[in-house]
Design a protein around this motif. Structure first.
Motif, mmCIF file in Angstrom:
data_model
loop_
_atom_site.group_PDB
_atom_site.id
_atom_site.type_symbol
_atom_site.label_atom_id
_atom_site.label_comp_id
_atom_site.label_asym_id
_atom_site.label_seq_id
_atom_site.Cartn_x
_atom_site.Cartn_y
_atom_site.Cartn_z
ATOM 1 N N ILE A 112 -31.361 2.840 4.441
ATOM 2 C CA ILE A 112 -31.707 4.250 3.898
ATOM 3 C C ILE A 112 -32.622 4.592 4.967
ATOM 4 C CG2 ILE A 112 -33.214 3.866 2.127
ATOM 5 C CD1 ILE A 112 -31.827 5.948 0.455
ATOM 6 N N THR A 113 -32.668 6.173 5.207
ATOM 7 C CA THR A 113 -33.911 6.492 5.921
ATOM 8 C C THR A 113 -34.115 7.969 5.503
ATOM 9 O OG1 THR A 113 -35.054 6.683 8.171
ATOM 10 C CG2 THR A 113 -32.680 7.255 8.094
ATOM 11 N N GLN A 114 -35.320 8.335 5.809
ATOM 12 C CA GLN A 114 -35.951 9.883 5.592
ATOM 13 C C GLN A 114 -36.548 10.395 6.543
ATOM 14 O OE1 GLN A 114 -38.133 10.219 1.727
ATOM 15 N NE2 GLN A 114 -37.006 12.239 1.558
ATOM 16 N N GLU A 115 -35.820 11.604 7.016
ATOM 17 C CA GLU A 115 -36.445 12.233 8.225
ATOM 18 C C GLU A 115 -37.748 13.007 7.688
ATOM 19 O OE1 GLU A 115 -33.841 13.244 11.310
ATOM 20 O OE2 GLU A 115 -34.000 11.301 10.643
ATOM 21 N N ASP A 116 -38.640 13.150 8.862
ATOM 22 C CA ASP A 116 -39.981 13.953 8.417
ATOM 23 C C ASP A 116 -39.605 15.094 7.655
ATOM 24 O OD1 ASP A 116 -40.996 12.208 9.799
ATOM 25 O OD2 ASP A 116 -41.634 13.250 11.462
ATOM 26 N N ASP A 117 -38.363 15.680 7.724
ATOM 27 C CA ASP A 117 -38.243 17.079 6.975
ATOM 28 C C ASP A 117 -37.596 16.847 5.669
ATOM 29 O OD1 ASP A 117 -35.776 16.414 7.642
ATOM 30 O OD2 ASP A 117 -35.234 17.958 8.811
ATOM 31 N N GLY A 118 -37.436 15.422 5.272
ATOM 32 C CA GLY A 118 -36.853 14.869 3.869
ATOM 33 C C GLY A 118 -35.535 14.726 3.766
ATOM 34 N N ASP A 119 -34.851 15.077 4.895
ATOM 35 C CA ASP A 119 -33.325 14.623 4.782
ATOM 36 C C ASP A 119 -33.247 13.119 4.789
ATOM 37 O OD1 ASP A 119 -32.953 17.520 5.039
ATOM 38 O OD2 ASP A 119 -31.959 17.282 7.284
ATOM 39 N N ILE A 120 -32.053 12.712 3.984
ATOM 40 C CA ILE A 120 -31.999 11.332 3.882
ATOM 41 C C ILE A 120 -30.484 10.834 4.335
ATOM 42 C CG2 ILE A 120 -31.385 9.688 1.972
ATOM 43 C CD1 ILE A 120 -33.460 10.834 0.228
ATOM 44 N N TYR A 121 -30.396 9.803 4.956
ATOM 45 C CA TYR A 121 -29.200 9.432 5.128
ATOM 46 C C TYR A 121 -29.143 7.881 4.630
ATOM 47 C CZ TYR A 121 -29.075 12.613 9.239
ATOM 48 O OH TYR A 121 -28.737 13.662 9.831
ATOM 49 N N ALA A 122 -28.231 7.725 3.876
ATOM 50 C CA ALA A 122 -27.900 6.542 3.423
ATOM 51 C C ALA A 122 -26.694 5.705 3.756
ATOM 52 C CB ALA A 122 -27.925 6.701 1.763
ATOM 53 N N PHE A 123 -26.683 4.545 3.880
ATOM 54 C CA PHE A 123 -25.228 3.936 4.549
ATOM 55 C C PHE A 123 -24.963 2.605 3.404
ATOM 56 C CE2 PHE A 123 -27.979 5.550 7.792
ATOM 57 C CZ PHE A 123 -27.136 6.217 8.692
ATOM 58 N N ARG A 124 -23.636 2.622 3.219
ATOM 59 C CA ARG A 124 -23.013 1.584 2.543
ATOM 60 C C ARG A 124 -21.736 1.110 3.035
ATOM 61 N NH1 ARG A 124 -23.126 4.194 -2.307
ATOM 62 N NH2 ARG A 124 -24.609 3.051 -3.465
ATOM 63 N N GLY A 125 -21.679 -0.138 3.309
ATOM 64 C CA GLY A 125 -20.251 -0.562 3.889
ATOM 65 C C GLY A 125 -19.891 0.451 4.978
ATOM 66 N N HIS A 126 -18.615 0.950 4.827
ATOM 67 C CA HIS A 126 -18.202 1.760 6.029
ATOM 68 C C HIS A 126 -18.532 3.212 6.099
ATOM 69 C CE1 HIS A 126 -15.284 -1.172 7.369
ATOM 70 N NE2 HIS A 126 -15.347 -1.792 6.347
ATOM 71 N N HIS A 127 -19.287 3.666 4.935
ATOM 72 C CA HIS A 127 -19.584 5.104 4.618
ATOM 73 C C HIS A 127 -20.923 5.378 4.662
ATOM 74 C CE1 HIS A 127 -15.399 4.528 3.163
ATOM 75 N NE2 HIS A 127 -15.322 5.937 3.216
ATOM 76 N N PHE A 128 -21.273 6.659 4.815
ATOM 77 C CA PHE A 128 -22.926 7.066 4.732
ATOM 78 C C PHE A 128 -22.797 8.315 3.963
ATOM 79 C CE2 PHE A 128 -23.298 10.749 7.457
ATOM 80 C CZ PHE A 128 -22.134 10.725 8.544
ATOM 81 N N LEU A 129 -23.980 8.634 3.497
ATOM 82 C CA LEU A 129 -24.082 9.814 2.616
ATOM 83 C C LEU A 129 -25.454 10.523 3.370
ATOM 84 C CD1 LEU A 129 -23.738 11.555 -0.166
ATOM 85 C CD2 LEU A 129 -25.283 9.927 -0.991
ATOM 86 N N SER A 130 -25.401 11.755 3.679
ATOM 87 C CA SER A 130 -26.516 12.470 4.169
ATOM 88 C C SER A 130 -26.714 13.504 3.007
ATOM 89 C CB SER A 130 -26.393 13.088 5.329
ATOM 90 O OG SER A 130 -25.532 14.251 5.273
ATOM 91 N N VAL A 131 -28.102 13.730 2.837
ATOM 92 C CA VAL A 131 -28.737 14.633 1.541
ATOM 93 C C VAL A 131 -29.616 15.506 2.490
ATOM 94 C CG1 VAL A 131 -29.654 14.752 -0.300
ATOM 95 C CG2 VAL A 131 -28.509 12.496 0.227
ATOM 96 N N SER A 132 -29.303 16.956 2.401
ATOM 97 C CA SER A 132 -30.144 17.856 3.191
ATOM 98 C C SER A 132 -30.511 18.849 1.995
ATOM 99 C CB SER A 132 -29.561 18.411 4.294
ATOM 100 O OG SER A 132 -30.653 19.462 4.619
ATOM 101 N N GLY A 133 -31.998 18.965 1.388
ATOM 102 C CA GLY A 133 -31.905 19.657 0.289
ATOM 103 C C GLY A 133 -31.117 19.553 -0.772
ATOM 104 N N ASP A 134 -30.264 20.534 -1.280
ATOM 105 C CA ASP A 134 -29.121 20.018 -2.210
ATOM 106 C C ASP A 134 -27.759 20.084 -1.759
ATOM 107 O OD1 ASP A 134 -28.768 22.651 -1.555
ATOM 108 O OD2 ASP A 134 -29.157 23.540 -3.662
ATOM 109 N N LYS A 135 -27.810 19.939 -0.395
ATOM 110 C CA LYS A 135 -26.584 19.895 0.226
ATOM 111 C C LYS A 135 -26.132 18.225 0.599
ATOM 112 C CE LYS A 135 -25.572 24.227 2.608
ATOM 113 N NZ LYS A 135 -26.850 24.588 2.110
ATOM 114 N N PHE A 136 -25.054 17.953 0.353
ATOM 115 C CA PHE A 136 -24.543 16.531 0.443
ATOM 116 C C PHE A 136 -23.453 16.546 1.448
ATOM 117 C CE2 PHE A 136 -26.449 16.388 -3.683
ATOM 118 C CZ PHE A 136 -27.239 15.430 -3.512
ATOM 119 N N HIS A 137 -23.228 15.341 2.212
ATOM 120 C CA HIS A 137 -22.226 15.346 2.977
ATOM 121 C C HIS A 137 -22.000 13.628 3.197
ATOM 122 C CE1 HIS A 137 -19.526 15.485 6.472
ATOM 123 N NE2 HIS A 137 -20.379 14.342 7.236
ATOM 124 N N SER A 138 -20.517 13.485 3.311
ATOM 125 C CA SER A 138 -20.340 11.959 3.354
ATOM 126 C C SER A 138 -18.969 11.736 4.227
ATOM 127 C CB SER A 138 -20.051 11.209 1.984
ATOM 128 O OG SER A 138 -19.409 9.705 1.940
#
Ligand SMILES: *[C@@H]1O[C@H](CO)[C@@H](O)[C@H](O)[C@H]1NC(C)=O
Length: 433
Positions: free
Chosen positions: A254-280
Motif C-alpha cells: 500500500i502507498t499514499q501520495e502526498d495529496d492523500g491518494d492511496i494505492y493498495a495492491f493485493r494479488g492480481h488487483h489494485f485499488l486506488s482511492v482518491s477522495g471518495d472515488k475508487f478505482h480497481s
C-alpha cells in the motif's frame, strides 16, 4: 513474496517458500478439496485463539485466508482416533470470559462427540458426548458459532442443524429454539471481527445472530472476500471495487501520495482511492511490466517505486502510469538492500525511505549515491508486517485485516505499546459490511 502457482503456495506472505510439492503428493489426491479457489462448500469454520479462521473440508483444513490444504489430523491428531475422520460437522471458538476453563478454546463437533482444543492441544476429558456437554443440542450438527455478550444478551453458542437454530446459554445451559427466516441452511458459520457469517455452498451471508436477519446484498462469493484467488467469473467494475474494498485477505502493498491518494495492491488487483472515488483494475492492465503480486510500494516525487523480489519498477503517476526507461533495476542498486522486503514508505516532504524487512527497519537516503540501507533498528512490536504507508495521518502499519497508526516513524520505533487496532476494509476503505 509471490505465490506463483499451486506448487509454490504462499502460506504467509513473508514466510519462506514452501518447498515444491510433486503433483502426486498426498494432499493432491483429493483434487476437489485441495484448491479452495475452485469453489468449495466448507464443512465448518472456527477462528483459533489468535483470531485466524480455520476452514474445514473433508479431512482437510485451510488456515487463514490463503495457503494450501493441510490434513486436519496433522494439527488436531485426536480427531482421527475415535472416528476415522471423514469430516468435522461444526466448529466454533468459545468466547466466555465468565468460564475461563473454556474461554478461547476451539470446539469441534463430529457426529455425537465434542472436542475442545486450546492452542492445538486436546483438553483432558475430551471428547465428550454432545448431549452431556450441550444438553438439548442434537448430534450431527451442520454449524456452530459463538455469540458472546453484548452481541447476544448472555454468552451463547448458536447451533445450526437443517433449518433449526438453537441458542445455547453457556452459563445456564438453557436452550432457545429460534427460527431464522430468510436465512439459508448453513454448512458452516463463524464470527470474524464482530460479524457473523453463514457459509452455504461457495457463498456466504452476513447475519444478525439474534434474529437471523440478513441485511444488504447477500449471498456473496466466499472466494471474493475470504480467499486469495486470482480470477474466476466475470465481474463488473463495481464488483471489482467492492471486492478490493471489502476483502479480508491481507494486502501485498500500500502507498499514499502526498495529496492523500492511496494505492493498495493485493494479488492480481489494485485499488486506488482518491477522495471518495475508487478505482480497481488488474495490475496487469495498469502496471503491465509488473504483472501481479508486488512485495512493497512507496511513493516519491510523483512516482511509484514498486518492489517485487529483487527488482524495482518505477512508474510516473499519471493517466496512464508510465514505466520509466531503464527499469526494472536491481533492488540492491536502487535501495542498497537485498529482497524480499515486507514494506517501504516515504513520509511527505522527506527523502528517506523506511524499509521493513522481517523485524528490522532500515532507512535509505534517496538523495545519496550510492544508496545504502542504514540506521538499522529492531521493530519487535510486530511479528510480521504485511505492508505500510506514510501519509497525512502519519504511519499506517497493515497486518492481515487490521491496521495501526503512528504519528511518525520515530514514534512507531520508540513506542512500547501497540496502538488501537483498526479494520482495513471498513475504516480504511469504507466497506459498508
Ligand atoms: C433447509 O433444511 C430444511 C430441513 O432439512 C429443508 O426442508 C430445506 O429444503 C433446506 N433449505 C434449503 C435451501 O436447502
Amino acid at each position: 513474496l509471490k505465490c506463483i502457482s499451486l506448487f509454490y503456495p504462499c502460506l504467509s506472505k513473508n514466510l519462506a517458500f514452501v518447498p515444491a510439492l510433486p503433483p502426486d503428493h498426498h494432499s493432491f489426491h483429493h483434487g476437489a478439496v485441495v484448491d479452495r479457489c475452485k469453489g468449495i462448500e466448507f464443512d465448518a469454520v472456527a477462528v483459533n485463539e489468535l483470531g485466524v479462521p480455520y476452514f474445514f473440508k473433508g479431512d482437510h483444513l485451510f488456515k487463514g485466508f490463503h495457503g494450501e490444504a493441510e490434513l486436519s489430523n496433522a494439527t488436531f491428531a485426536e480427531l482421527d482416533d475415535h472416528h476415522h475422520l471423514g469430516h468435522v460437522d461444526a466448529a466454533f471458538r468459545m468466547h466466555s470470559e465468565d468460564s475461563p476453563e473454556h474461554h478461547d478454546h476451539q470446539f469441534f463437533f463430529l457426529d455425537d462427540k465434542v472436542f475442545s482444543y486450546y492452542k492445538h492441544k486436546l483438553e483432558d476429558g475430551y471428547p465428550k458426548e454432545i448431549s452431556d456437554m450441550f444438553p438439548g443440542i442434537p448430534d450431527h450438527l451442520d454449524a456452530a458459532v459463538e455469540c458472546p455478550k453484548p452481541d447476544c444478551p448472555n454468552d451463547t453458542v448458536i447451533f445450526f442443524k437443517d433449518d433449526d437454530i438453537y441458542h445455547f446459554d453457556i452459563k445456564t445451559k438453557k436452550v432457545d429454539e429460534k427460527e431464522f427466516k430468510g436465512m439459508p441452511n448453513c454448512t458452516g458459520a463463524f464470527r470474524y471481527m464482530g460479524h457473523y457469517y453463514c457459509l452455504h455452498g461457495h457463498q456466504f451471508s452476513k447475519f444478525d445472530p439474534i434474529t437471523g436477519d440478513v441485511h444488504g446484498r447477500y449471498p456473496k462469493e466466499i472466494r471474493d472476500y475470504f480467499m486469495r484467488c486470482s480470477h474466476f467469473g466475470k465481474k463488473s467494475v463495481e464488483e471489482h471495487i467492492e471486492r478490493e474494498k471489502c476483502s479480508r485477505v491481507h494486502l501485498d502493498a500500500i502507498t499514499q501520495e502526498d495529496d492523500g491518494d492511496i494505492y493498495a495492491f493485493r494479488g492480481h488487483h489494485f485499488l486506488s482511492v482518491s477522495g471518495d472515488k475508487f478505482h480497481s483494475d488488474t495490475i496487469e492492465s495498469a502496471f503491465k511490466e509488473l504483472h501481479s503480486e508486488v512485495d512493497a510500494v512507496f511513493s516519491y516525487e510523483g512516482h511509484l517505486y514498486m518492489i517485487k523480489d529483487s527488482e524495482v519498477f518505477v512508474y510516473k503517476v499519471g493517466e496512464p502510469h508510465t514505466h520509466l526507461e531503464g527499469y526494472p533495476k536491481p533492488l540492491k542498486e536502487v535501495l542498497g538492500i537485498e529482497g524480499p522486503l515486507d514494506a517501504a514508505f516515504v513520509c511527505a516532504d522527506h527523502h528517506i525511505v523506511h524499509i521493513i524487512k522481517g523485524q528490522t527497519i532500515y532507512d535509505v537516503d534517496l538523495k545519496a549515491t550510492p544508496r545504502v540501507a542504514g540506521n538499522e533498528r529492531p521493530l519487535t512490536k510486530f511479528k510480521k508486517v504485511d505492508t505500510a504507508m506514510c501519509g497525512p495521518k502519519g504511519v499506517t502499519i497493515v497486518i492481515g485485516s487490521h491496521y495501526y497508526q503512528f504519528q511518525s516513524p520515530m514514534e512507531m520505533i520508540a513506542s512500547k505499546a501497540i496502538p488501537e487496532q483498526h479494520n482495513v476494509a471498513q475504516e480504511l476503505f469504507g466497506c459498508d459490511h
